[in-house]
Design a protein around this motif. Structure first.
Motif, PDB file in Angstrom:
ATOM      1  N   ASP A 109      13.131   7.385  -0.213  1.00  0.00           N
ATOM      2  CA  ASP A 109      12.987   8.514  -0.860  1.00  0.00           C
ATOM      3  C   ASP A 109      11.954   9.284  -0.549  1.00  0.00           C
ATOM      4  O   ASP A 109      12.257  10.639  -1.221  1.00  0.00           O
ATOM      5  N   LEU A 110      10.881   8.443   0.797  1.00  0.00           N
ATOM      6  CA  LEU A 110      11.219  10.294   1.500  1.00  0.00           C
ATOM      7  C   LEU A 110      12.007  11.351   1.609  1.00  0.00           C
ATOM      8  O   LEU A 110      12.850  10.776   2.469  1.00  0.00           O
ATOM      9  N   PRO A 111      11.649  12.640   1.630  1.00  0.00           N
ATOM     10  CA  PRO A 111      12.867  13.614   2.333  1.00  0.00           C
ATOM     11  C   PRO A 111      12.284  13.577   4.144  1.00  0.00           C
ATOM     12  O   PRO A 111      11.685  12.876   4.544  1.00  0.00           O
ATOM     13  N   HIS A 112      13.295  14.659   4.352  1.00  0.00           N
ATOM     14  CA  HIS A 112      13.321  14.645   5.944  1.00  0.00           C
ATOM     15  C   HIS A 112      12.517  15.778   6.298  1.00  0.00           C
ATOM     16  O   HIS A 112      12.328  17.055   5.280  1.00  0.00           O
ATOM     17  N   THR A 113      11.336  14.990   7.083  1.00  0.00           N
ATOM     18  CA  THR A 113       9.984  16.099   7.613  1.00  0.00           C
ATOM     19  C   THR A 113      11.009  15.919   9.364  1.00  0.00           C
ATOM     20  O   THR A 113      11.190  14.864   9.529  1.00  0.00           O
ATOM     21  N   LEU A 136       5.925  -3.425  14.542  1.00  0.00           N
ATOM     22  CA  LEU A 136       6.730  -2.371  14.798  1.00  0.00           C
ATOM     23  C   LEU A 136       5.886  -1.533  13.884  1.00  0.00           C
ATOM     24  O   LEU A 136       5.908  -0.510  13.837  1.00  0.00           O
ATOM     25  N   GLY A 137       5.326  -2.052  12.227  1.00  0.00           N
ATOM     26  CA  GLY A 137       5.030  -1.072  11.456  1.00  0.00           C
ATOM     27  C   GLY A 137       5.676  -1.155  10.331  1.00  0.00           C
ATOM     28  O   GLY A 137       6.702  -1.929  10.436  1.00  0.00           O
ATOM     29  N   PRO A 138       5.064  -0.722   9.200  1.00  0.00           N
ATOM     30  CA  PRO A 138       6.583  -0.755   8.009  1.00  0.00           C
ATOM     31  C   PRO A 138       7.593   0.409   8.098  1.00  0.00           C
ATOM     32  O   PRO A 138       8.361  -0.710   7.187  1.00  0.00           O
ATOM     33  N   ILE A 139       7.608   1.447   8.458  1.00  0.00           N
ATOM     34  CA  ILE A 139       8.209   2.680   8.398  1.00  0.00           C
ATOM     35  C   ILE A 139      10.194   1.109   9.180  1.00  0.00           C
ATOM     36  O   ILE A 139      11.470   1.308   8.980  1.00  0.00           O
ATOM     37  N   TYR A 140       9.280   0.682  10.479  1.00  0.00           N
ATOM     38  CA  TYR A 140      10.519  -0.263  10.826  1.00  0.00           C
ATOM     39  C   TYR A 140      10.834  -1.442  10.401  1.00  0.00           C
ATOM     40  O   TYR A 140      12.344  -1.719  10.854  1.00  0.00           O
ATOM     41  N   ALA A 141      10.021  -2.324  10.175  1.00  0.00           N
ATOM     42  CA  ALA A 141       9.888  -3.925   9.503  1.00  0.00           C
ATOM     43  C   ALA A 141      10.707  -3.424   8.121  1.00  0.00           C
ATOM     44  O   ALA A 141      11.309  -4.468   7.428  1.00  0.00           O
ATOM     45  N   GLN A 142      10.107  -2.520   7.231  1.00  0.00           N
ATOM     46  CA  GLN A 142      10.638  -1.651   5.851  1.00  0.00           C
ATOM     47  C   GLN A 142      11.046  -1.180   5.419  1.00  0.00           C
ATOM     48  O   GLN A 142      10.758  -0.316   4.572  1.00  0.00           O
ATOM     49  N   PRO A 143      12.301  -0.745   6.542  1.00  0.00           N
ATOM     50  CA  PRO A 143      12.494   0.977   6.113  1.00  0.00           C
ATOM     51  C   PRO A 143      13.234   1.554   4.845  1.00  0.00           C
ATOM     52  O   PRO A 143      12.567   2.309   4.024  1.00  0.00           O
ATOM     53  N   GLN A 189       9.828   8.940  14.067  1.00  0.00           N
ATOM     54  CA  GLN A 189      10.067   8.217  13.910  1.00  0.00           C
ATOM     55  C   GLN A 189      11.632   7.168  14.604  1.00  0.00           C
ATOM     56  O   GLN A 189      11.513   6.818  14.802  1.00  0.00           O
ATOM     57  N   GLU A 190      12.967   8.208  13.909  1.00  0.00           N
ATOM     58  CA  GLU A 190      13.798   8.046  14.697  1.00  0.00           C
ATOM     59  C   GLU A 190      14.011   8.372  15.988  1.00  0.00           C
ATOM     60  O   GLU A 190      14.485   7.515  16.661  1.00  0.00           O
ATOM     61  N   GLY A 191      12.924   9.161  16.867  1.00  0.00           N
ATOM     62  CA  GLY A 191      13.219   9.342  17.465  1.00  0.00           C
ATOM     63  C   GLY A 191      12.743   8.271  18.818  1.00  0.00           C
ATOM     64  O   GLY A 191      13.232   7.989  19.496  1.00  0.00           O
ATOM     65  N   LEU A 192      11.480   7.605  18.233  1.00  0.00           N
ATOM     66  CA  LEU A 192      10.626   6.703  18.680  1.00  0.00           C
ATOM     67  C   LEU A 192      11.670   5.410  18.405  1.00  0.00           C
ATOM     68  O   LEU A 192      11.395   4.600  19.973  1.00  0.00           O
ATOM     69  N   TRP A 193      12.522   5.582  17.833  1.00  0.00           N
ATOM     70  CA  TRP A 193      12.919   3.968  17.557  1.00  0.00           C
ATOM     71  C   TRP A 193      14.451   4.023  18.590  1.00  0.00           C
ATOM     72  O   TRP A 193      14.617   3.238  18.952  1.00  0.00           O
ATOM     73  N   PRO A 220       0.936  -1.548   0.393  1.00  0.00           N
ATOM     74  CA  PRO A 220      -0.023  -0.203  -0.128  1.00  0.00           C
ATOM     75  C   PRO A 220       0.923   0.924   0.200  1.00  0.00           C
ATOM     76  O   PRO A 220       0.762   2.636  -1.280  1.00  0.00           O
ATOM     77  N   ALA A 221       1.712   0.940   0.511  1.00  0.00           N
ATOM     78  CA  ALA A 221       2.629   2.314   0.611  1.00  0.00           C
ATOM     79  C   ALA A 221       3.810   3.267  -0.380  1.00  0.00           C
ATOM     80  O   ALA A 221       3.075   4.131  -1.151  1.00  0.00           O
ATOM     81  N   ALA A 222       4.068   1.394  -0.892  1.00  0.00           N
ATOM     82  CA  ALA A 222       4.412   1.766  -2.790  1.00  0.00           C
ATOM     83  C   ALA A 222       3.068   2.557  -3.611  1.00  0.00           C
ATOM     84  O   ALA A 222       3.282   3.372  -3.827  1.00  0.00           O
TER      85      ALA A 222
END
Length: 376
Positions: A232-236, A220-227, A242-246, A151-153
């Motif tokens: 390709d997403l810009p830094h926001t 975990l969710g896709p961002i952590y399971a399949q980073p 997301q980085e802080g939670l990890w 879905p994200a793709a």
């Protein structure tokens, strides 16, 4: 019964399910902490501890309720002297904050925060209680739902990975502010207490069901399971979050006592979506202005897209969140005496119809009405 205590008892009755949920969740939290040798922490002690921050928030929202009315009346009456302002303060407080509403607001805030704080702690404990990983299963279900695609793709291909990423990040920031604001509206600014207790109780049910699902189906969710899907997403701001939670999760999993924080990574079900669904349904069923209802539904749609686009959740987490949010409204409606109102509105299809079983007329506008000069 003494009138002094009648208001307190009535307020406790209005929130009985929220209190019961909070007590049950506190018991579960204590049992898990003892069984797994885990700490219990204030979920938001990064700036101020809860016992200071919560009273400040409540007091601030009460001032927002009182001061504009004082200023309006002072303008209409040209009464700006300290003595006149003191009289206006007493006048508005007497009208807006009788003892019954103080009891209502205090009960609601404490009951809600108890469920929230215990939810955050149970969520942090979930990986220690159940070490299973449901991410592969959730990803497989997503690909089945999207005919072999992630879905994200699909969303990245449809909307691109530039400006849309910043827009979706903003949606997440707004959601963080929206929840405490909605609680303030339900407890402090509205005078339709049946509607307010319905909403606050429904959010308590959301927290409870969310905690249960995180314990039973940890992921975990896709961002952590399949980073790699999101490279390709810009830094926001979302990236920083997301980085802080990890980082927090890594520290907690390594040594929960030394980490001095909670881990909050969990995917199924999406409570961002679930609580927004609760807001939309309550808004519809209590009959707030149509523009506000439409705004809520649009924001729910944006939240659904954002949560998948940014990788926080799988599409199946969204489905789970929608079901969870709707179920919470139904259960809370029964617990707070709004079951008839729910049935009438579903039958009529109109938020403007009123149930004869409700003398408080839940469908009345719940936002505080401005004072009219003629009334002064």
């Amino acid at each position: 019964m003494n009138n002094r205590y009648a208001g307190a008892l009535n307020a406790a009755r209005q929130f009985w399910l929220a209190w019961a949920i909070g007590a049950a969740m506190a018991a579960v939290m204590l049992i898990l902490a003892l069984a797994e040798d885990l700490p219990i922490r204030d979920p938001d002690d990064d700036i101020l501890p809860s016992y200071i921050r919560m009273p400040l928030i409540v007091f601030g929202t009460i001032l927002v309720d009182i001061l504009p009315r004082m200023a309006h009346r002072a303008h209409v009456r040209s009464a700006w002297s300290p003595r006149a302002l003191g009289g206006l303060w007493r006048e508005v407080v007497a009208e807006r904050w009788p003892a019954s509403h103080w009891w209502f607001a205090i009960n609601g805030v404490i009951a809600w925060y108890l469920t929230y704080a215990t939810f955050r702690n149970i969520k942090s404990m979930a990986p220690f209680v159940n070490g299973a990983d449901w991410d592969p299963t959730m990803a497989d279900i997503d690909r089945f739902l999207f005919v072999g695609h992630d879905p994200a793709a699909v969303l990245h291909a449809w909307f691109g990975t530039g400006l849309m990423a910043h827009l979706m990040s903003a949606v997440y920031v707004v959601w963080i502010v929206l929840i405490p604001t909605s609680i303030a509206i339900a407890l402090v600014w509205t005078r339709h207490t049946s509607a307010g207790s319905w909403y606050v109780t429904a959010v308590a049910v959301d927290w409870c069901l969310g905690a249960l699902l995180y314990l039973l189906l940890p992921s975990l969710g896709p961002i952590y399971a399949q980073p790699g899907q999101f490279a390709d997403l810009p830094h926001t701001f979302n990236t920083t979050l997301q980085e802080g939670l990890w980082t927090d999760r890594t520290a907690v999993m390594a040594d929960p006592w030394a980490a001095d924080t909670l881990q909050t990574v969990a995917a199924f079900a999406s409570l961002h979506v679930g609580i927004m669904m609760t807001i939309c349904l309550i808004a519809r069923l209590v009959g707030i202005p149509r523009w506000a209802q439409l705004t809520a539904w649009v924001f729910l749609g944006l939240t659904v897209v954002a949560t998948v686009y940014l990788g926080w959740h799988y599409a199946v987490d969204v489905v789970g969140g929608l079901a969870l949010g709707a179920f919470a409204v139904w259960v809370a409606g029964i617990a707070t005496g709004n079951r008839d109102g729910w049935r009438v509105r579903l039958r009529s299809g109109s938020a403007d119809s009123s149930s004869p079983a409700h003398p408080e007329e839940l469908v009345s506008r719940s936002a505080p009405r401005p004072d009219h000069p003629a009334a002064d």
